[in-house]
Design a protein around this motif. Structure first.
Motif, PDB file in Angstrom:
ATOM      1  N   ILE A 372     -49.865 -13.841  10.112  1.00 49.05           N
ATOM      2  CA  ILE A 372     -50.395 -14.744   9.292  1.00 49.05           C
ATOM      3  C   ILE A 372     -49.478 -15.189   8.280  1.00 49.05           C
ATOM      4  CG2 ILE A 372     -52.187 -14.879   7.347  1.00 49.05           C
ATOM      5  CD1 ILE A 372     -53.839 -12.691   8.669  1.00 49.05           C
ATOM      6  N   ASP A 373     -49.472 -16.483   8.238  1.00 46.65           N
ATOM      7  CA  ASP A 373     -48.407 -17.376   7.334  1.00 46.65           C
ATOM      8  C   ASP A 373     -48.781 -17.428   5.842  1.00 46.65           C
ATOM      9  OD1 ASP A 373     -46.669 -19.507   6.004  1.00 46.65           O
ATOM     10  OD2 ASP A 373     -46.185 -20.267   7.975  1.00 46.65           O
ATOM     11  N   ARG A 374     -47.962 -16.683   4.999  1.00 42.63           N
ATOM     12  CA  ARG A 374     -48.453 -16.989   3.437  1.00 42.63           C
ATOM     13  C   ARG A 374     -48.921 -18.153   3.013  1.00 42.63           C
ATOM     14  NH1 ARG A 374     -46.130 -17.042  -1.735  1.00 42.63           N
ATOM     15  NH2 ARG A 374     -46.667 -14.942  -2.737  1.00 42.63           N
ATOM     16  N   ASP A 375     -48.238 -19.292   3.597  1.00 41.33           N
ATOM     17  CA  ASP A 375     -48.967 -20.615   3.106  1.00 41.33           C
ATOM     18  C   ASP A 375     -50.442 -20.872   3.407  1.00 41.33           C
ATOM     19  OD1 ASP A 375     -46.245 -21.239   2.203  1.00 41.33           O
ATOM     20  OD2 ASP A 375     -45.591 -22.370   4.036  1.00 41.33           O
ATOM     21  N   ILE A 376     -51.019 -20.209   4.491  1.00 45.89           N
ATOM     22  CA  ILE A 376     -52.418 -20.770   4.738  1.00 45.89           C
ATOM     23  C   ILE A 376     -53.347 -19.769   3.932  1.00 45.89           C
ATOM     24  CG2 ILE A 376     -52.800 -18.529   6.380  1.00 45.89           C
ATOM     25  CD1 ILE A 376     -53.655 -22.155   7.162  1.00 45.89           C
ATOM     26  N   LEU A 377     -52.891 -18.819   3.042  1.00 42.08           N
ATOM     27  CA  LEU A 377     -53.782 -18.050   2.232  1.00 42.08           C
ATOM     28  C   LEU A 377     -54.609 -18.689   1.360  1.00 42.08           C
ATOM     29  CD1 LEU A 377     -51.573 -14.903   1.575  1.00 42.08           C
ATOM     30  CD2 LEU A 377     -53.079 -15.202   3.389  1.00 42.08           C
ATOM     31  N   PRO A 378     -54.150 -19.848   0.742  1.00 41.78           N
ATOM     32  CA  PRO A 378     -55.028 -20.560  -0.152  1.00 41.78           C
ATOM     33  C   PRO A 378     -56.460 -21.107   0.513  1.00 41.78           C
ATOM     34  CG  PRO A 378     -52.720 -20.983  -0.865  1.00 41.78           C
ATOM     35  CD  PRO A 378     -52.638 -20.255   0.486  1.00 41.78           C
ATOM     36  N   ASP A 379     -55.927 -21.703   1.731  1.00 42.82           N
ATOM     37  CA  ASP A 379     -56.958 -22.366   2.460  1.00 42.82           C
ATOM     38  C   ASP A 379     -58.030 -21.084   2.800  1.00 42.82           C
ATOM     39  OD1 ASP A 379     -56.035 -24.860   2.486  1.00 42.82           O
ATOM     40  OD2 ASP A 379     -54.787 -24.380   4.171  1.00 42.82           O
ATOM     41  N   VAL A 380     -57.562 -19.864   3.220  1.00 39.85           N
ATOM     42  CA  VAL A 380     -58.546 -18.887   3.448  1.00 39.85           C
ATOM     43  C   VAL A 380     -59.353 -18.607   2.267  1.00 39.85           C
ATOM     44  CG1 VAL A 380     -58.456 -16.437   3.929  1.00 39.85           C
ATOM     45  CG2 VAL A 380     -57.028 -17.863   5.300  1.00 39.85           C
ATOM     46  N   ALA A 381     -58.594 -18.583   1.138  1.00 42.29           N
ATOM     47  CA  ALA A 381     -59.330 -18.205  -0.220  1.00 42.29           C
ATOM     48  C   ALA A 381     -60.593 -19.381  -0.524  1.00 42.29           C
ATOM     49  CB  ALA A 381     -58.554 -18.258  -1.428  1.00 42.29           C
ATOM     50  N   CYS A 382     -60.202 -20.636   0.057  1.00 47.80           N
ATOM     51  CA  CYS A 382     -61.361 -21.521  -0.179  1.00 47.80           C
ATOM     52  C   CYS A 382     -62.244 -21.332   0.754  1.00 47.80           C
ATOM     53  CB  CYS A 382     -60.626 -22.834   0.105  1.00 47.80           C
ATOM     54  SG  CYS A 382     -61.751 -24.317   0.037  1.00 47.80           S
ATOM     55  N   ASP A 383     -62.176 -21.084   2.123  1.00 47.68           N
ATOM     56  CA  ASP A 383     -62.994 -20.722   2.954  1.00 47.68           C
ATOM     57  C   ASP A 383     -63.792 -19.629   2.490  1.00 47.68           C
ATOM     58  OD1 ASP A 383     -62.071 -22.684   4.369  1.00 47.68           O
ATOM     59  OD2 ASP A 383     -60.929 -21.435   6.100  1.00 47.68           O
ATOM     60  N   ALA A 384     -63.541 -18.357   1.964  1.00 50.13           N
ATOM     61  CA  ALA A 384     -64.261 -17.480   1.578  1.00 50.13           C
ATOM     62  C   ALA A 384     -65.184 -17.679   0.409  1.00 50.13           C
ATOM     63  CB  ALA A 384     -63.134 -16.437   0.979  1.00 50.13           C
ATOM     64  N   GLU A 385     -65.207 -18.806  -0.118  1.00 53.23           N
ATOM     65  CA  GLU A 385     -66.191 -19.275  -1.205  1.00 53.23           C
ATOM     66  C   GLU A 385     -67.516 -19.542  -0.559  1.00 53.23           C
ATOM     67  OE1 GLU A 385     -64.339 -20.630  -5.093  1.00 53.23           O
ATOM     68  OE2 GLU A 385     -63.517 -21.906  -3.690  1.00 53.23           O
ATOM     69  N   TYR A 386     -67.583 -19.818   0.749  1.00 47.84           N
ATOM     70  CA  TYR A 386     -68.650 -20.246   1.478  1.00 47.84           C
ATOM     71  C   TYR A 386     -69.313 -19.058   2.166  1.00 47.84           C
ATOM     72  CZ  TYR A 386     -67.329 -25.016   0.042  1.00 47.84           C
ATOM     73  OH  TYR A 386     -66.903 -25.868  -0.611  1.00 47.84           O
ATOM     74  N   ASP A 387     -68.740 -17.938   2.088  1.00 50.60           N
ATOM     75  CA  ASP A 387     -69.300 -16.626   3.060  1.00 50.60           C
ATOM     76  C   ASP A 387     -70.522 -16.036   2.367  1.00 50.60           C
ATOM     77  OD1 ASP A 387     -69.408 -13.634   3.476  1.00 50.60           O
ATOM     78  OD2 ASP A 387     -68.147 -14.503   5.029  1.00 50.60           O
ATOM     79  N   TRP A 388     -71.451 -15.785   3.198  1.00 51.85           N
ATOM     80  CA  TRP A 388     -72.812 -15.578   2.857  1.00 51.85           C
ATOM     81  C   TRP A 388     -72.871 -14.130   1.997  1.00 51.85           C
ATOM     82  CZ3 TRP A 388     -78.069 -16.008   4.317  1.00 51.85           C
ATOM     83  CH2 TRP A 388     -78.875 -15.141   3.940  1.00 51.85           C
ATOM     84  N   PHE A 389     -71.731 -13.346   2.155  1.00 55.18           N
ATOM     85  CA  PHE A 389     -71.790 -12.034   1.390  1.00 55.18           C
ATOM     86  C   PHE A 389     -70.883 -12.203   0.042  1.00 55.18           C
ATOM     87  CE2 PHE A 389     -71.995 -10.480   5.740  1.00 55.18           C
ATOM     88  CZ  PHE A 389     -73.286 -10.143   5.523  1.00 55.18           C
ATOM     89  N   LEU A 390     -70.427 -13.357  -0.333  1.00 54.32           N
ATOM     90  CA  LEU A 390     -69.599 -13.275  -1.469  1.00 54.32           C
ATOM     91  C   LEU A 390     -70.128 -12.900  -2.757  1.00 54.32           C
ATOM     92  CD1 LEU A 390     -66.710 -13.611  -2.491  1.00 54.32           C
ATOM     93  CD2 LEU A 390     -67.163 -16.051  -2.824  1.00 54.32           C
ATOM     94  N   HIS A 391     -71.468 -13.789  -2.990  1.00 54.24           N
ATOM     95  CA  HIS A 391     -72.193 -13.383  -4.288  1.00 54.24           C
ATOM     96  C   HIS A 391     -72.597 -11.851  -4.312  1.00 54.24           C
ATOM     97  CE1 HIS A 391     -75.681 -13.525  -1.688  1.00 54.24           C
ATOM     98  NE2 HIS A 391     -76.489 -13.051  -2.526  1.00 54.24           N
ATOM     99  N   GLN A 392     -72.680 -11.123  -3.408  1.00 52.01           N
ATOM    100  CA  GLN A 392     -73.067  -9.860  -3.341  1.00 52.01           C
ATOM    101  C   GLN A 392     -72.144  -8.664  -3.925  1.00 52.01           C
ATOM    102  OE1 GLN A 392     -74.627  -8.864   0.541  1.00 52.01           O
ATOM    103  NE2 GLN A 392     -76.350 -10.456   0.199  1.00 52.01           N
ATOM    104  N   ASN A 393     -70.673  -9.156  -3.805  1.00 52.07           N
ATOM    105  CA  ASN A 393     -69.584  -8.196  -4.083  1.00 52.07           C
ATOM    106  C   ASN A 393     -70.020  -7.448  -5.419  1.00 52.07           C
ATOM    107  OD1 ASN A 393     -66.922  -7.232  -3.189  1.00 52.07           O
ATOM    108  ND2 ASN A 393     -66.493  -8.102  -5.073  1.00 52.07           N
ATOM    109  N   ALA A 394     -69.650  -6.114  -5.424  1.00 55.26           N
ATOM    110  CA  ALA A 394     -69.847  -5.262  -6.562  1.00 55.26           C
ATOM    111  C   ALA A 394     -69.183  -5.972  -7.977  1.00 55.26           C
ATOM    112  CB  ALA A 394     -69.413  -4.051  -6.321  1.00 55.26           C
ATOM    113  N   GLN A 395     -67.742  -6.408  -7.695  1.00 58.62           N
ATOM    114  CA  GLN A 395     -67.280  -6.936  -8.868  1.00 58.62           C
ATOM    115  C   GLN A 395     -67.176  -8.395  -8.937  1.00 58.62           C
ATOM    116  OE1 GLN A 395     -65.739  -5.619 -11.367  1.00 58.62           O
ATOM    117  NE2 GLN A 395     -64.389  -6.795 -12.410  1.00 58.62           N
ATOM    118  N   PRO A 396     -67.800  -8.953  -9.743  1.00 61.76           N
ATOM    119  CA  PRO A 396     -67.943 -10.366  -9.917  1.00 61.76           C
ATOM    120  C   PRO A 396     -66.392 -11.107  -9.541  1.00 61.76           C
ATOM    121  CG  PRO A 396     -69.083  -9.455 -11.856  1.00 61.76           C
ATOM    122  CD  PRO A 396     -68.273  -8.281 -11.350  1.00 61.76           C
ATOM    123  N   ILE A 397     -66.519 -12.241  -8.808  1.00 61.46           N
ATOM    124  CA  ILE A 397     -65.440 -13.020  -8.408  1.00 61.46           C
ATOM    125  C   ILE A 397     -65.570 -14.160  -9.371  1.00 61.46           C
ATOM    126  CG2 ILE A 397     -64.483 -14.375  -6.577  1.00 61.46           C
ATOM    127  CD1 ILE A 397     -64.597 -11.602  -5.898  1.00 61.46           C
TER     128      ILE A 397
END
Length: 411
Positions: A372-397
């Motif tokens: 995994i290239d380090r430069d792709i990580l910001p795009d991954v973080a952006c994609d993760a914001e659209y995941d079904w489970f994100l709002h359920q995480n124990a520690q608020p994002i």
């Protein structure tokens, strides 16, 4: 109790204690019906299970490698007979939309009244999603959950009757008894989540020949994905004692058996127990909230087509450290399960024990080791914001920077 670094031998001898229950508790536990057949005669029950539901025409949904290995022939010979009216062998990793649509077309063309998912998680998810598209006959972008960053997802009700699902697995995956199906959208590179309780499997068939036919590294990756989900389930803020019981025993089996894959002790005994662990984990996590390692793993897997189990195993310790302010009590329960001395902060010893278990596996330890290239990580973080489970995480994002920070720590 122990405070020194833990070895794999320690995990193989774990006998989990019963967790203490609160003085006052109120909960509702609803378990979907599932008939499980386990062992060398399990496939002989496939035809009776179909007959019980009035089904006479089944299409097998699988990957091409499963066909080449002779698994379809075994299922036909030992279970389906002339009830097998078609085989769709176009399953692809991460269940891309084109494969799901093709599977729905094959099921329709065969005039099937039942679907048999044969293989690992992608086969099971593809079969389930295909049944939804076949019945609802609409645009998947309207049928899937609608996710907006910072808001809980909204899932439309899918009410049309779905074809019965039967699952014949080759790897330990939590997908066995789930009702959701995540489909990879090539246009966005993100996952489209379909949810319909009607698509839960009616019956599950665990057969030694099929379990032993999968390569050890594939089984290990699936088991590690289950391990991550079990830990996250026990880490969840949702307290549900019956779910806890399934998750704890699933974790016990995973800790004891995963290390035996690819060794002289590799047989149906460990592989079968890993399958049972996956079933228990899947059922247990039906009653818990989602968690961060899976969220980020979904985003990486979808964008870069990497194996979820390996990615999630790398991410888990870093996600646990991030969640620690909200999960201290749950980590104490994990420490009790693992027999770790936690006189004081539970986070460090629990995470260290989990890291020790993962480091004993022949798998990559960093995201960079997965290519995994380090430069792709910001795009991954952006994609993760659209995941079904994100709002359920124990520690608020608090935002995308939190997600990127975890990814960078794991890189």
């Amino acid at each position: 109790m122990c405070s020194k670094p833990l070895t794999l031998e320690h995990f193989l001898s774990i006998d989990p204690d019963t967790l203490a229950m609160p003085d006052s508790i109120s909960f509702k536990h609803v378990t979907a019906g599932l008939r499980v057949h386990y062992g060398g005669d399990s496939l002989s029950q496939l035809a009776p299970e179909m007959r019980r539901l009035g089904c006479t025409r089944a299409v097998v949904v699988c990957g091409a490698s499963v066909v080449r290995a002779g698994a379809v022939d075994l299922v036909r010979r030992a279970g389906l007979g002339d009830r097998l009216v078609g085989v769709f062998d176009g399953v692809r990793a991460h269940s891309p939309l084109a494969a799901v649509e093709a599977a729905a077309g094959a099921i329709r063309h065969a005039g099937a009244d039942a679907v048999v998912a044969l293989g690992g998680g992608s086969a099971i998810v593809t079969a389930r999603a295909a049944a939804i598209l076949l019945a609802e006959d609409g645009d998947i972008h309207q049928l899937c959950a609608q996710v907006r960053p910072g808001r809980p997802p909204m899932s439309p009700r899918l009410t049309r009757p779905k074809l019965p699902q039967f699952v014949v697995p080759t790897t330990p995956t939590t997908a066995y008894g789930k009702a959701g199906a995540a489909v990879l959208d090539p246009a966005s590179g993100r996952r489209l989540t379909l949810f319909d309780p009607q698509t839960r499997a009616q019956a599950l068939f665990m057969h030694p020949d099929l379990a032993m036919g999968a390569p050890p590294e594939l089984v290990r990756s699936a088991a590690l994905n289950t391990f991550v989900m079990a830990v996250q389930g026990l880490e969840s803020l949702t307290r549900e004692p019956l779910a806890d019981a399934e998750l704890m025993h699933a974790l016990r089996l995973l800790l004891r058996r995963t290390g035996q894959l690819g060794t002289r002790d590799d047989s149906f005994a460990p592989r079968g127990e890993l399958m049972l662990a996956a079933l228990m984990c899947g059922r247990g996590t039906d009653h818990t909230t989602g968690a961060l390692a899976s969220v980020l793993g979904h985003a990486i897997g979808a964008r870069l087509h990497l194996d979820n189990g390996l990615v999630n195993a790398v991410l888990l310790p870093h996600a646990m450290r991030f969640n620690a302010p909200a999960t201290g009590r749950r980590l104490a329960d994990l420490a009790e399960l693992l027999r770790i001395d936690t006189s004081g902060d539970a986070v460090a010893p629990v995470v260290a024990a989990i890291e020790g278990f993962l480091k004993a596996m022949p798998i990559p330890q960093r995201l960079r080791d997965l290519g995994i290239d380090r430069d792709i990580l910001p795009d991954v973080a952006c994609d993760a914001e659209y995941d079904w489970f994100l709002h359920q995480n124990a520690q608020p994002i608090r935002g995308r920077d939190d997600l990127l920070g975890i990814l960078l720590a794991a890189w």
